[in-house]
Design an enzyme around this catalytic site. Structure first.
Site, short mmCIF file in Angstrom:
data_model
loop_
_atom_site.label_atom_id
_atom_site.label_comp_id
_atom_site.label_asym_id
_atom_site.label_seq_id
_atom_site.Cartn_x
_atom_site.Cartn_y
_atom_site.Cartn_z
CG ASP A 69 -1.68 1.23 1.45
OD1 ASP A 69 -2.36 1.66 0.51
OD2 ASP A 69 -1.60 1.81 2.56
CG ASP A 71 -2.15 7.25 0.35
OD1 ASP A 71 -1.16 7.47 -0.36
OD2 ASP A 71 -3.32 7.51 0.01
#
Length: 317
Positions: A69, A71
């Site tokens: 991922d 963020d």
């Protein structure tokens, strides 16, 4: 509609409506995943064309990969917000628009979870901006803004985890709700294999203002990882996924090894319950050394030994 649903049989009507909405969201999530995987494979295929020197090829573990991922996992804060800051500085929209977007991000980080309505609202705001603009223009802006506002926000600990997989001959992919063009810029600047991201429809190089499927969020990420694995011949049992968010449990659940990085409260609890590793780089407490056996897992480590220690050529520009 709501009043009518409270009469006889109203609960059944609402249930059918809810199920119908759920089926539609799942269909859109699948479309988003397929579109993202297709874009990711196409992008990496084009990037590989200039490199024809077989002597420089990296020994590759063909069936294992890592998925990160972006963020708050790979990057401090939200990549799309940093991008929006750069656009606001260039007068692409007003500071009040940026403030409203920032408030959405604050609410998400405090609650640790996004509602479907908030996701739809963010999507509509983003699409209203890109509609009618060229893909080339947005990519150029993304390159500039990455250098200005994102390059210094990469978590060194997470970057080291990604490099560990690269050195083991494995491919490393970003998986994010951020537009796929921006996600690919981040991946390329970090020397990673590629990226899975939200795909906005374009015709003749111009955005139409529509998405292909939905945002790459929640279950859509899991669909994208599965779709990419099918295209690339990956054994998901030998793959690893990293995220900070409870929303990414679907993606974390489809691989053999899941790692919570800088986890929100929900994911921390879920990771403890499932026995997943937890890495926290927000303080110095848990960011010391990275153990290859514990993170890669036994299966991936065996593949790494077979492939040998590999050194990946990276574009450091």
């Amino acid at each position: 509609m709501a009043a009518a649903a409270t009469g006889p049989g109203g609960a059944a009507v609402l249930r059918r409506q809810s199920e119908g909405n759920g089926v539609e969201r799942e269909r859109l999530a699948e479309l988003a995943g397929e579109a993202s995987a297709q874009a990711a494979v196409a992008s990496t295929a084009l990037a590989a064309l200039p490199d024809l020197d077989a002597s420089l090829a990296v020994p590759t573990d063909l069936t294992a990969a890592a998925f990160f991922d972006v963020d708050n996992t790979m990057m401090m804060g939200a990549s799309i917000f940093h991008f929006a800051r750069g656009l606001a500085a260039r007068k692409y929209f007003t500071t009040s628009d940026l403030a409203a977007f920032a408030w959405q991000q604050v609410k998400f980080r405090v609650a640790g979870k996004e509602s479907h309505d908030s996701i739809r609202s963010s999507r509509e705001q983003a699409l209203s901006f890109v509609a009618g603009r060229s893909v080339e223009q947005l990519v150029q802006l993304g390159e500039e803004i990455y250098d200005e506002l994102m390059a210094d926000r990469i978590w060194s600990g997470t970057r080291a985890l990604a490099q560990m997989h690269l050195d083991a001959g494995q491919r490393v992919w970003l998986v994010t709700a951020t537009p796929v063009e921006l996600a690919q810029i981040i991946a390329r600047r970090l020397g990673l294999t590629g990226a899975l991201g939200t795909v906005a429809e374009s015709v003749d190089g111009v955005y139409t203002g529509r998405l292909v499927g939905d945002m790459l969020h929640g279950r859509a990420k899991a669909h994208a990882v599965r779709a990419l694995a099918a295209r690339e011949g990956l054994d998901l049992r030998r793959c690893t996924a990293y995220s900070d968010s409870i929303n990414d449990v679907p993606m974390l659940s489809v691989v053999g090894t899941a790692v919570a990085v800088n986890p929100d409260a929900g994911l921390r609890d879920e990771a403890r319950a499932r026995g997943w590793e937890i890495r926290d780089f927000r303080t110095g407490r848990k960011a010391a050394r990275i153990g290859v056996p514990s993170v890669l897992g036994a299966g991936a480590l065996a593949g790494a030994v077979a492939a040998g220690m590999a050194y990946r050529r990276r574009d450091r520009s």
